[in-house]
Design a protein around this motif. Sequence first.
Motif, PDB file in Angstrom:
ATOM      1  N   GLU A 188       0.821  -1.230   0.000  1.00 54.47           N
ATOM      2  CA  GLU A 188       0.000   0.000   0.000  1.00 54.47           C
ATOM      3  C   GLU A 188       0.845   1.267   0.000  1.00 54.47           C
ATOM      4  OE1 GLU A 188       0.058  -2.345   2.323  1.00 54.47           O
ATOM      5  OE2 GLU A 188      -0.010  -1.498   4.358  1.00 54.47           O
ATOM      6  N   ASP A 189       2.137   1.121   0.218  1.00 54.38           N
ATOM      7  CA  ASP A 189       3.015   2.297   0.187  1.00 54.38           C
ATOM      8  C   ASP A 189       3.736   2.459  -1.156  1.00 54.38           C
ATOM      9  OD1 ASP A 189       2.397   3.188   2.765  1.00 54.38           O
ATOM     10  OD2 ASP A 189       3.821   1.781   3.659  1.00 54.38           O
ATOM     11  N   LEU A 190       3.408   1.576  -2.098  1.00 50.43           N
ATOM     12  CA  LEU A 190       3.894   1.751  -3.470  1.00 50.43           C
ATOM     13  C   LEU A 190       2.811   2.498  -4.250  1.00 50.43           C
ATOM     14  CD1 LEU A 190       5.756   1.256  -5.920  1.00 50.43           C
ATOM     15  CD2 LEU A 190       4.618  -0.980  -6.198  1.00 50.43           C
ATOM     16  N   HIS A 191       3.157   3.675  -4.723  1.00 52.56           N
ATOM     17  CA  HIS A 191       2.183   4.511  -5.418  1.00 52.56           C
ATOM     18  C   HIS A 191       2.542   4.583  -6.897  1.00 52.56           C
ATOM     19  CE1 HIS A 191       0.498   5.979  -1.593  1.00 52.56           C
ATOM     20  NE2 HIS A 191       1.739   5.839  -1.176  1.00 52.56           N
ATOM     21  N   THR A 192       1.540   4.322  -7.719  1.00 52.28           N
ATOM     22  CA  THR A 192       1.736   4.412  -9.168  1.00 52.28           C
ATOM     23  C   THR A 192       0.496   5.070  -9.765  1.00 52.28           C
ATOM     24  OG1 THR A 192       0.836   2.161  -9.361  1.00 52.28           O
ATOM     25  CG2 THR A 192       3.225   2.363  -9.376  1.00 52.28           C
TER      26      THR A 192
END
Length: 251
Positions: A97-101
């Motif tokens: 959830e802390d990978l933002h794309t």
Amino acid sequence: MRIFLTSSKDEAWDIASARIIDTAFEGMKLGVATGSTPLGLYARLRQAHAEGRFSLAGSSAWALDEYVGLAEDHPEGYRNVLRAELVGPDKTGLAEEDLHTPDGSATDLEAAATAYEEAIGSVDMQILGIGGDGHIGFNMPSGSLASTTHVGTLTQETREANARFFSGDVSSVPEKCLTQGLATIMRAKEIILLAFGREKARAVAELIEGPVSAFWPATVLQHHPRVTILADELAASELTMIDYYRAKNDW
Ligand code: GLP
């Protein structure tokens, strides 16, 4: 600009990873690039995590860009590429959830671009590669130097360059993308750009020694106060002042 000419990709990856590991803190926002250029850097961050010297647990990672229209599970979708490189306790400790794309599968792409622009704010450290035509993220030549996250159209040259990730089939490379704009990238507090190989030489020469121009998008970085360029000998081969950069190599 700090310019550091390295004798190999490995040396550049060593230097870049050391800088990121040294400056990392819990809660940091790390801007991450795709393409082949940063892969050795990510490998070093994974290694450092395995040795307990680095962690992205409690921090976040922000992609530069995403293709539009790829199936959600397509291995070359940038979210999937970055997940495979960074996410999980066996990688860098980054939580999914802390990978933002950017959401390249959104029905309303303009809204997805705006949402990403608002969410990102500014990253603490941005890792960049560069296209042979001087693009960063997916900001193609002639785009606005003041652009924010937007829906973009890839040039044929970029689609051909990226076909190597799609079994050599240019027609499988999407035509559209969502990308951070140049103004978005410029909000990063610090930037490290890596460039390797002869095919990047003209872009590196323009980036460092050319006039700032929307036709060579990376030249906007000349206006950023904290950019480090790590280039190998081939990528540096068209620089006019190469002896000077070599002499002062002042990382
Ligand atoms: C793509 C990515 C860029 C990357 C460029 C260069 O266009 N969107 O972020 O810098 O490719 O790729 P490579 O590092 O494989 O040369």
